[in-house]
Design an enzyme around this catalytic site. Structure first.
Site, PDB file in Angstrom:
ATOM      1  N   GLY A  68      70.250   1.427  26.491  1.00 27.07           N
ATOM      2  CA  GLY A  68      69.927   2.378  27.435  1.00 27.07           C
ATOM      3  C   GLY A  68      69.880   3.697  26.715  1.00 27.07           C
ATOM      4  O   GLY A  68      69.114   3.794  25.438  1.00 27.07           O
ATOM      5  N   GLU A  69      70.588   4.514  27.121  1.00 30.18           N
ATOM      6  CA  GLU A  69      70.511   5.943  26.522  1.00 30.18           C
ATOM      7  C   GLU A  69      71.161   5.969  24.980  1.00 30.18           C
ATOM      8  O   GLU A  69      70.987   6.875  24.255  1.00 30.18           O
ATOM      9  CB  GLU A  69      71.193   7.163  27.242  1.00 30.18           C
ATOM     10  CG  GLU A  69      72.756   6.916  27.315  1.00 30.18           C
ATOM     11  CD  GLU A  69      73.465   8.024  28.063  1.00 30.18           C
ATOM     12  OE1 GLU A  69      73.078   9.327  27.326  1.00 30.18           O
ATOM     13  OE2 GLU A  69      74.246   8.049  28.564  1.00 30.18           O
ATOM     14  N   GLY A 119      70.323   3.823  22.639  1.00 30.28           N
ATOM     15  CA  GLY A 119      69.540   3.200  21.695  1.00 30.28           C
ATOM     16  C   GLY A 119      69.429   1.833  21.587  1.00 30.28           C
ATOM     17  O   GLY A 119      69.618   1.051  22.427  1.00 30.28           O
ATOM     18  N   ASP A 125      61.756  -2.632  30.082  1.00 31.25           N
ATOM     19  CA  ASP A 125      60.399  -3.378  29.998  1.00 31.25           C
ATOM     20  C   ASP A 125      59.337  -2.620  29.194  1.00 31.25           C
ATOM     21  O   ASP A 125      58.463  -3.025  28.766  1.00 31.25           O
ATOM     22  CB  ASP A 125      59.986  -3.494  31.603  1.00 31.25           C
ATOM     23  CG  ASP A 125      60.936  -4.702  32.117  1.00 31.25           C
ATOM     24  OD1 ASP A 125      61.122  -5.731  31.514  1.00 31.25           O
ATOM     25  OD2 ASP A 125      61.206  -4.388  33.151  1.00 31.25           O
TER      26      ASP A 125
END
Lengths: 301, 301
Positions: B203-204, B206, B234
């Site tokens: 996610g945020e 990496g 996706d």
């Protein structure tokens, strides 16, 4: 170029899923000093009790850490007891005994007053300010803080923030301090409080550096074995400021390389309990891992 | 070089702290296809219901996405309803209606059977296997999965993993699949299940790429405004495989650059609700942000 640190020198009692340790050397100033001393001479300001053992004093002196500013007061040394979860990024504080830290008034030896690199470790912002008041020559001051001071001493903390060039802070604490849940917005808000540079520590996810003109993002060094995350953030700060003091390179690139050095130092810290690995690692191993880090993140070749 | 994707094409109903959207285009194949089509021709295998509107069909055809393999069955389109927390990284699924997806049997148009780049999006591993059975020429197959299939269809999933070169998976799902709580150990265990490359989405924070000989770690592009994280993973996979198909560069460096392209695509996705930003972004903007990404992570200059 000397680095001065003020912070806690403590006994830590630690439980992780992989084992436990009783009353081992800990505290923000201890981890910082051991990390920074790989790169530059370090001076420690802090307080210990009568129960602080000679073997830990010897550890500092072996690493040529100047502890003239480490006062020994009547009473017991600050003691923290914590337990890490199966998810090693989550921990609970089980006990916290301030002991001699409660009445601590930092007094800097005369020699310390000329210290160009200064790290205000995570202690009461009023004590951080008292240290700043006593220093005459400063090139770069960085500070750390925690949720407790953000909630309980917001005004004292704001005053300190106006006097420092850099804030080194956890992800969640940056959000708490700023009131923003987005980390970029949080850091931008903190930049308006005084610091010219904000370093956001994200544990196993790495570090973000924010300044007026730029952002630097770096992952952490991926490790197969994380035994004990205690002190990762403080030894990161030590490696970071130590490398800055060694290189005297305050350019954007110099700051970024210092962040990677800090990350490398922290990656050694968490490989064993307490300060065990940090206290034994040599600069050659740090330099080697710095090169691995460069390969790990390179997508140009 | 075409990229084939099988996955869901869905209606998403989304609530975030910043607003909400009702029955907008979603699904793993939709996000993947929009991301990949920036770089290479894309073919979609999936199923929609009679209620799927022409405007979304038009969106695919405007981006030259081949939807001959997108079957329209009697019934309603797959529908997901979710709500994101104040911490935008946490979400709850409020409703999940499989509808036409429940009886879906993928049938590949003859043309599709020669597809050199294949992405098995997050659907039932039995359906993923049915797609692989029908393809004759494959250069590179990557797959995704989720906690539901890891728990409910472990044997089918294990069979698919033996047939793919790459697994693209979330941090927490990699841990669940492997039984390890350390992500490096988790990835090493998954490499033994079949894939030669494991991409761990954080996610945020990496992405991590693991293969037998190396690890690549990259942060995510820091964003001041994250409106809706739906489809980030996706569209990351779409950008990644699309770039691989464009470059045909499967070297370690080529994979790493493709990961950064995927991260850049995902950074656009989350800037607006649903596919809104992803569907309008142009390749020039992606290339520009790729360059910013290189500056963001550079500590050599």
């Amino acid at each position: 170029m000397s680095v001065l640190v003020v912070g806690t020198v403590a006994f830590d009692s630690i439980e992780t899923p992989f084992g436990s340790a009783e009353r081992v050397l800990g505290g923000s100033a201890a981890y910082f000093a051991l990390g920074a001393s790989l790169f530059a001479p370090v001076r420690v300001v802090g307080v210990i009790g009568g129960d602080f053992p000679q073997e830990y004093i010897d550890l500092f002196t072996q690493r040529k850490i100047d502890i003239e500013g480490l006062q020994r007061d009547r009473g017991e040394t600050f003691h923290w007891r914590g337990r890490y979860h199966e998810d090693i990024n989550v921990r609970d504080t089980l006990e916290l005994h301030l002991n001699v830290l409660a009445g601590f008034v930092p007094r800097l030896p005369e020699r310390y007053r000329q210290s160009e690199y200064v790290f205000l470790g995570n202690i009461d912002p009023a004590m951080q300010a008292q240290v700043l008041d006593q220093i005459r020559a400063m090139k770069l001051v960085a500070c750390d803080t925690m949720d407790h001071w953000i909630r309980e001493s917001p005004e004292e903390l704001r005053k300190v923030l106006k006097r420092v060039e850099m804030l080194v802070i956890n992800d969640s604490e940056a959000k708490l301090l700023s009131g923003y849940s987005n980390i970029v917005q949080a850091a931008r808000a903190i930049l308006k409080m005084g610091p010219k540079v904000v370093l956001v520590k994200r544990g196993e996810y790495g570090v973000l550096q924010f300044s007026d003109g730029s952002i630097f993002a770096t992952p952490a060094y991926p490790l197969e074995e994380v035994f004990d995350p205690t002190g990762a953030g403080d030894s990161f700060a030590g490696g970071f400021l130590g490398q800055l003091a060694r290189s005297r390179d305050h350019s954007e690139g110099g700051l970024r390389r210092a962040i990677v050095y800090g990350s490398v130092v922290a990656s050694f810290t968490v490989e064993d309990f307490g300060v065990k690995r940090l206290a034994s690692v040599e600069l050659a191993a740090v330099e080697e891992r710095f090169q691995s880090f460069a390969k790990l993140t390179d997508f140009h070749s």
